[in-house]
Design an enzyme around this catalytic site. Structure first.
Site, mmCIF file in Angstrom:
data_model
loop_
_atom_site.group_PDB
_atom_site.id
_atom_site.type_symbol
_atom_site.label_atom_id
_atom_site.label_comp_id
_atom_site.label_asym_id
_atom_site.label_seq_id
_atom_site.Cartn_x
_atom_site.Cartn_y
_atom_site.Cartn_z
ATOM 1 N N GLU A 1 0.837 -1.202 0.000
ATOM 2 C CA GLU A 1 0.000 0.000 0.000
ATOM 3 C C GLU A 1 0.875 1.257 0.000
ATOM 4 O O GLU A 1 1.731 1.402 0.870
ATOM 5 C CB GLU A 1 -0.928 -0.023 1.225
ATOM 6 N N GLU B 1 -4.553 -6.576 2.805
ATOM 7 C CA GLU B 1 -3.334 -7.244 3.257
ATOM 8 C C GLU B 1 -3.386 -8.732 2.943
ATOM 9 O O GLU B 1 -2.365 -9.339 2.586
ATOM 10 C CB GLU B 1 -3.121 -7.002 4.751
ATOM 11 N N PRO C 1 -5.243 -8.984 8.765
ATOM 12 C CA PRO C 1 -6.049 -9.501 7.646
ATOM 13 C C PRO C 1 -5.260 -10.484 6.769
ATOM 14 O O PRO C 1 -5.848 -11.250 6.021
ATOM 15 C CB PRO C 1 -6.416 -8.239 6.859
ATOM 16 N N HIS D 1 -1.167 1.801 15.723
ATOM 17 C CA HIS D 1 0.090 2.113 15.029
ATOM 18 C C HIS D 1 1.283 1.885 15.949
ATOM 19 O O HIS D 1 2.314 2.524 15.804
ATOM 20 C CB HIS D 1 0.125 3.568 14.546
HETATM 21 C C1 LIG Z 1 -6.278 -2.862 7.661
HETATM 22 C C2 LIG Z 1 -5.630 -1.561 7.418
HETATM 23 N N1 LIG Z 1 -4.701 -1.446 6.449
HETATM 24 C C3 LIG Z 1 -4.070 -0.277 6.231
HETATM 25 C C4 LIG Z 1 -4.350 0.825 6.994
HETATM 26 C C5 LIG Z 1 -3.605 2.140 6.770
HETATM 27 N N2 LIG Z 1 -4.476 3.144 6.171
HETATM 28 C C6 LIG Z 1 -5.159 4.021 6.941
HETATM 29 S S1 LIG Z 1 -6.185 4.982 6.059
HETATM 30 C C7 LIG Z 1 -5.710 4.274 4.595
HETATM 31 C C8 LIG Z 1 -6.342 4.727 3.313
HETATM 32 C C9 LIG Z 1 -7.825 4.502 3.280
HETATM 33 O O1 LIG Z 1 -8.376 5.053 2.126
HETATM 34 P P1 LIG Z 1 -9.947 5.062 1.859
HETATM 35 O O2 LIG Z 1 -10.550 3.766 2.222
HETATM 36 O O3 LIG Z 1 -10.161 5.521 0.477
HETATM 37 O O4 LIG Z 1 -10.510 6.125 2.898
HETATM 38 P P2 LIG Z 1 -10.215 7.699 2.978
HETATM 39 O O5 LIG Z 1 -8.999 7.859 3.833
HETATM 40 O O6 LIG Z 1 -10.024 8.213 1.620
HETATM 41 O O7 LIG Z 1 -11.392 8.299 3.651
HETATM 42 C C10 LIG Z 1 -4.744 3.283 4.829
HETATM 43 C C11 LIG Z 1 -4.091 2.484 3.782
HETATM 44 C C12 LIG Z 1 -5.335 0.665 7.997
HETATM 45 N N3 LIG Z 1 -5.693 1.691 8.790
HETATM 46 N N4 LIG Z 1 -5.952 -0.519 8.197
#
Ligand SMILES: Cc1ncc(C[n+]2csc(CCOP(=O)(O)OP(=O)(O)O)c2C)c(N)n1
Ligand SMILES: [Mg+2]
Lengths: 337, 409
Positions: free
Chosen positions: A29, A60, A89, A129
Site C-alpha cells: 500500500e 493485506e 487480515p 500504530h
Molecule cells: C487494515 C488496514 N490497512 C491499512 C491501513 C492504513 N491506512 C489508513 S487509512 C488508509 C487509506 C484509506 O483510504 P480510503 O478507504 O479511500 O478512505 P479515505 O482515507 O479516503 O477516507 C490506509 C491504507 C489501515 N488503517 N488498516
C-alpha cells in the site's frame, strides 16, 4: 560506505536486490509512486519500473496471497504491510499458507517471500500504530522472524531475508528509523549519522539470519533484547552502573541460542527486554530456553521488562513504553538475587 | 485469437501527478434530474443503471431538479448548512491545534461534508452508525457535543475514551456512533451483524456503515455484502469514493474498470451512485435506502462520489503524489457552496445571513475549544494512567493489578 538511517538502509537493501535479481518485486500500500508512508521504497519505482515496484489495493490478505502466488512462480516478492498492526487480515495467508506450503507439498512448492512491516511504539500512534506482534509469528513454524536494531544490520538482514527461500517476517521498529532511541523521550534524538552503525556499505552484503550480536560485553548479567529495546537496554545498563552483557538477538526465529547460553553461563543472570505485551510474549520463550539449558548456572530468577498486558494507550505512551528506568530496576533486582 | 505477444502487467495510473493539470473532461457527470426515483420495492435487477449513472438533484444553477428532489423544508436546509459549516470549522480548528502541538494527530473531511451530514439527517436518530474515521459530520449532525469530541482529540481528563484512542477515533453509544477501530473495513460487516440482530429481535432500527474507496479492497467489504444479501439485512452500506486512499487513487481499488456502486450487482442488491457533493441527492438516496431497509426490502449499497480536498491526515503531504489544485478543478464543486447557492436561489438565504451564520459557528467552535482545553490537552492534564489497566477485561484480573502496582499508579 555511506551514512544511512534505517529507512535509507532498508531502501538500499531493496535497491541492491532489485538490481541483482530480476525476480525481485516490491509492492504494498502506497509503496509505488509515493514510496511508502515511511519512504522506505522512495525512488524504487522510478528506477525499476511499475511492473517491479507498484502500489497495491488495501487488502493485506490479497497482498500476501498474491505474493505467495508470485513466489510459487519463482519470483522473490518483498511486500510491505503499512503497519504491523494491519498485518492481521493477512494472517491466514501467512500462517496457513506461506508457512506450510513447503511442508504440505512435500517440498515441491514454496514461497520465498519477505514481509516488511514497521512495528513498535514510542510515536504516539495509539493502539493501531504501535503494536509489536512478533510473538504471534514466532509461534508459527515455517516462518522466520527478524527485527533489526540499526541501519547496518537492517540492510544486511533484509538482503539475507530476501534471498532466503523461506517466508520471512521482517519487522522494522519505526521509532528507530531516524536514530537510536534510548527511551529518553524528553531529550533530542541523536541521528544515525552520529552513530557508528549508521555507516553502511553501499553495495551487496549479507548478515546471516539466526546470528545474534553482542553489542556490549559484560560479566555481571546477560540482557536479551531486540529492535528499539537494544538501545533502551544499553541506556538502562548505564543508569544501573551494572556490567551487563547486552545481546541483540536480531533474528528471533531461528534463534541464536548458542550465543545466549554461552553468555548466561558466563554471567549467571539474565534480564529480557521487549516492547510487546508480557503474557506469551517472546520473552516467555527465551525464559523457557534459558531455564532449560542454563538452570544450574543461574544465580537469580530471570526478570522480564515488557509492555503491559493492555492495548497500547495513546495518551500514556511513556507510561506504557518500557524505558531505561524499568530496565535499570530489573537489572538491580537480578543483581540482588 | 491465439496468443502471440508477451504478457504484460497493467498497473493503474491516475489522471495527473504533481505539476500536471488534471483533465477531468473524460469524467462522465450525468446531468442533474435525469434519473427517475423508483419505488422502494423496485427489484434490484431492474435498477442496474443506478450503479453506472449518478443521482444528482442540484443543477449547475443551484436549482433542485427531477424526481429525487427530497423537498426538504427551509429549516432542514438551514440545519444541513449549519452542520456542514460546523464540521468544516471544527476540522480547521482541530487541524490548527494539532499544528500547535496540543494533540498528536488529526483527520479532516473537507469537501466531503455533505456525505455524513445529509446521511445523518436522512437516517432516524435511533439508527446505528458504523463509520470510518472521516464521518465526524455524523456526530455533528446528531448534535453531539463539540466539547466532548474535542476532549477525545485532546485525550484530556474529560475524554470518555480515557486517553486510549488516537484523536478522531470517537465512540459514542448515546449518539449511536460505533467505536472507530483504526483497522480499515472491519466495521462494514459488523454493521450487517447489528442489522441482522435488529431483524432477529423484530426492532425497527436499521444500521448504516461507511468505508472509503480504498477500503473496498479489504475482504471485509465482501463479507459485508454477502451477509447483507443473504439475510436481506436492514442496512445501508456506503462507499465514500473521495478518489484517494492516502497516495493511491481509486483505480487501485478497482475503480478504473467499473464503479463502486456496481459492486452491488454481483451480490444482487441495488447499487446507487450519488453525487456526494450534492446535499439533496445524498439525502434523497439515503432516505430511499433507509426506507427500503426499514420496510424489510433489504440492503442497499451507495457510492458517494466526492473528492478528498484535505491531506489524508496531519501525517500526510499530498503534494508528493497529486496536483495541488485538483480540488479546485473538481467538477462536482464544493458541497457547502452548492447548498448555499440553492438556498439563495429559492430565496431562503442571503449573503448576510451566511456571514452571520459563519460567525456564529466560529464562535461556537471557539467556545467549545476554550472549554475543552480547560480539561487539558494531550500530555497536559491527561486522563489518569491508572485507567490504562481497566476495560481490558470486564473485571481487572490479578496480573493486571500487579502490573499497575509495578507502574506505581
Ligand atoms: C487494515 C488496514 N490497512 C491499512 C491501513 C492504513 N491506512 C489508513 S487509512 C488508509 C487509506 C484509506 O483510504 P480510503 O478507504 O479511500 O478512505 P479515505 O482515507 O479516503 O477516507 C490506509 C491504507 C489501515 N488503517 N488498516
Ligand atoms: Mg478514499
Amino acid at each position: 560506505m555511506a551514512t544511512m538511517n534505517m529507512i535509507q538502509a532498508i531502501n538500499s537493501a531493496m535497491d541492491v536486490m532489485l538490481e541483482r535479481d530480476r525476480g525481485t518485486v516490491v509492492f504494498g500500500e502506497d509503496v509505488g509512486y509515493f514510496g511508502g508512508v515511511f519512504r522506505c521504497t522512495a525512488g524504487l519505482q522510478k528506477k525499476y519500473g511499475k511492473e517491479r515496484v507498484f502500489d497495491a489495493p488495501i487488502a493485506e490478505g490479497g497482498i500476501l496471497a498474491t505474493a505467495i502466488g508470485m513466489g510459487v512462480y519463482g519470483l522473490r516478492p518483498v511486500v510491505e504491510i503499512q503497519f504491523a498492526d494491519y498485518i492481521y487480515p493477512a494472517f491466514d495467508q501467512l500462517v496457513s499458507e506461506a508457512a506450510r506450503l513447503r511442508y504440505r507439498s512435500g517440498g515441491e512448492f514454496w514461497a520465498p517471500i519477505t514481509v516488511r512491516s514497521p512495528c513498535g511504539g514510542g510515536i504516539f500512534g495509539g493502539q493501531t500504530h504501535s503494536q509489536s506482534p512478533e510473538a504471534v509469528f514466532t509461534h508459527v513454524c515455517g516462518l522466520k522472524t527478524v527485527i533489526p536494531s540499526n541501519p547496518v544490520d537492517a540492510k544486511g538482514l533484509l538482503i539475507a531475508a530476501i534471498e532466503d527461500d523461506d517466508p520471512v517476517v521482517f519487522f522494522e521498529p519505526k521509532r528507530i528509523y531516524n536514530g537510536p532511541f534510548e527511551g529518553y523521550h524528553d531529550r533530542p534524538l541523536v541521528p544515525w549519522s552520529k552513530h557508528p552503525l549508521g555507516e553502511v556499505p553501499d553495495g551487496y552484503y549479507r548478515i546471516e539470519l539466526g546470528k545474534a550480536a553482542i553489542v556490549r560485553e559484560g560479566a555481571a548479567v546477560t540482557v536479551l533484547a531486540y529492535g528499539t529495546m537494544v538501545h533502551v537496554a544499553q541506556a538502562g545498563a548505564a543508569e544501573a552502573g551494572v556490567d551487563a552483557e547486552i545481546i541483540d538477538l536480531r533474528t528471533l526465529v531461528p534463534l541464536d541460542i548458542d550465543c545466549i547460553v554461552a553468555s548466561v553461563k558466563k554471567t549467571g543472570r539474565c534480564v529480557i527486554v521487549h516492547e510487546a505485551t508480557k503474557t506469551s510474549g517472546f520473552g516467555a520463550e527465551l525464559m523457557a530456553q534459558v531455564q532449560e539449558l542454563c538452570f544450574a548456572h543461574l544465580e537469580a530468577p530471570i526478570v522480564r521488562v515488557t509492555g503491559w498486558d493492555t492495548p497500547y494507550p495513546h495518551a500514556f505512551e511513556w507510561e506504557y513504553f518500557p524505558g531505561p528506568d524499568r530496565v535499570k530496576r530489573a537489572l538491580l533486582k537480578v543483581m540482588e538475587g | 485469437m491465439s496468443q502471440t505477444s508477451a504478457l504484460r502487467l497493467h498497473v493503474p495510473e491516475p489522471k495527473a501527478r504533481p505539476g500536471e493539470a488534471t483533465d477531468f473532461s473524460g469524467l462522465v457527470i450525468p446531468a442533474a434530474g435525469v434519473l427517475k426515483r423508483p419505488p422502494i420495492d423496485e427489484p434490484d435487477h431492474s435498477m442496474r443503471d443506478y450503479a453506472f449513472g449518478m443521482i444528482r438533484v442540484l443543477d449547475e444553477a443551484g436549482a433542485a431538479v427531477g424526481e429525487w428532489d427530497p423537498k426538504l423544508t427551509p429549516e432542514m436546509l438551514k440545519a444541513g448548512l449549519r452542520y456542514m459549516l460546523t464540521t468544516r470549522t471544527y476540522d480547521e480548528r482541530m487541524m490548527r491545534v494539532q499544528r500547535q502541538g496540543k494533540t498528536s494527530f488529526y483527520m479532516k473531511c473537507t469537501g466531503e461534508e455533505a456525505v455524513a451530514v445529509a446521511q445523518a439527517m436522512a437516517l432516524d436518530r435511533g439508527d446505528m452508525l458504523f463509520p470510518s474515521y472521516r464521518q465526524q459530520g455524523l456526530l455533528i449532525a446528531r448534535e453531539h457535543s463539540l466539547v466532548d469530541m474535542m476532549c477525545q482529540v485532546y485525550n484530556n481528563t474529560k475524554d470518555r475514551l480515557k486517553g486510549r484512542q488516537l484523536p478522531v477515533m470517537y465512540s459514542s453509544k448515546d449518539s449511536g456512533f460505533f467505536s472507530i477501530s483504526g483497522n480499515l473495513g472491519t466495521q462494514f460487516p459488523q454493521a450487517v451483524g447489528w442489522a441482522m440482530a435488529s431483524a432477529i429481535k423484530g426492532d425497527t432500527r436499521i444500521a448504516a456503515s461507511w468505508v472509503g474507496d480504498g477500503t473496498t479492497a479489504e475482504a471485509d467489504f465482501h463479507y459485508a455484502l454477502t451477509f447483507a444479501t443473504v439475510y436481506q439485512a436492514p442496512v445501508v452500506l456506503n462507499v465514500v469514493n473521495n478518489q484517494w486512499a492516502i497516495s493511491t487513487f481509486q483505480g487501485f481499488a478497482g475503480g478504473e474498470q467499473t464503479t463502486f456502486a456496481a459492486r452491488a450487482i454481483g451480490y444482487g442488491l441495488p447499487g446507487l451512485r450519488v453525487d456526494g457533493n450534492d446535499f439533496l441527492a445524498v439525502y434523497a438516496a439515503t432516505k430511499w435506502a433507509a426506507d427500503r431497509a426499514r420496510n424489510n426490502l433489504g440492503p442497499t449499497l451507495i457510492e458517494l462520489y466526492t473528492y478528498r480536498a484535505a491531506p489524508h491526515s496531519t501525517s500526510d503531504d499530498p503534494s508528493a503524489y497529486r496536483p495541488d489544485d485538483e480540488f479546485k478543478r473538481w467538477p462536482l464543486g464544493d458541497p457547502i457552496e452548492r447548498l448555499k447557492q440553492h438556498m439563495e436561489r429559492i430565496g431562503i438565504w442571503s449573503e448576510a445571513e451566511h456571514t452571520a451564520l459563519l460567525a456564529q459557528v466560529d464562535d461556537d467552535v471557539r467556545a467549545a475549544q476554550k472549554e475543552a482545553e480547560g480539561y487539558g490537552t494531550l500530555g497536559v492534564k491527561p486522563a489518569s494512567a491508572a485507567s490504562m489497566f481497566e476495560d481490558v477485561y470486564k473485571d481487572v484480573p490479578q496480573h493486571l493489578i500487579r502490573q499497575r502496582q509495578e507502574l506505581g499508579v
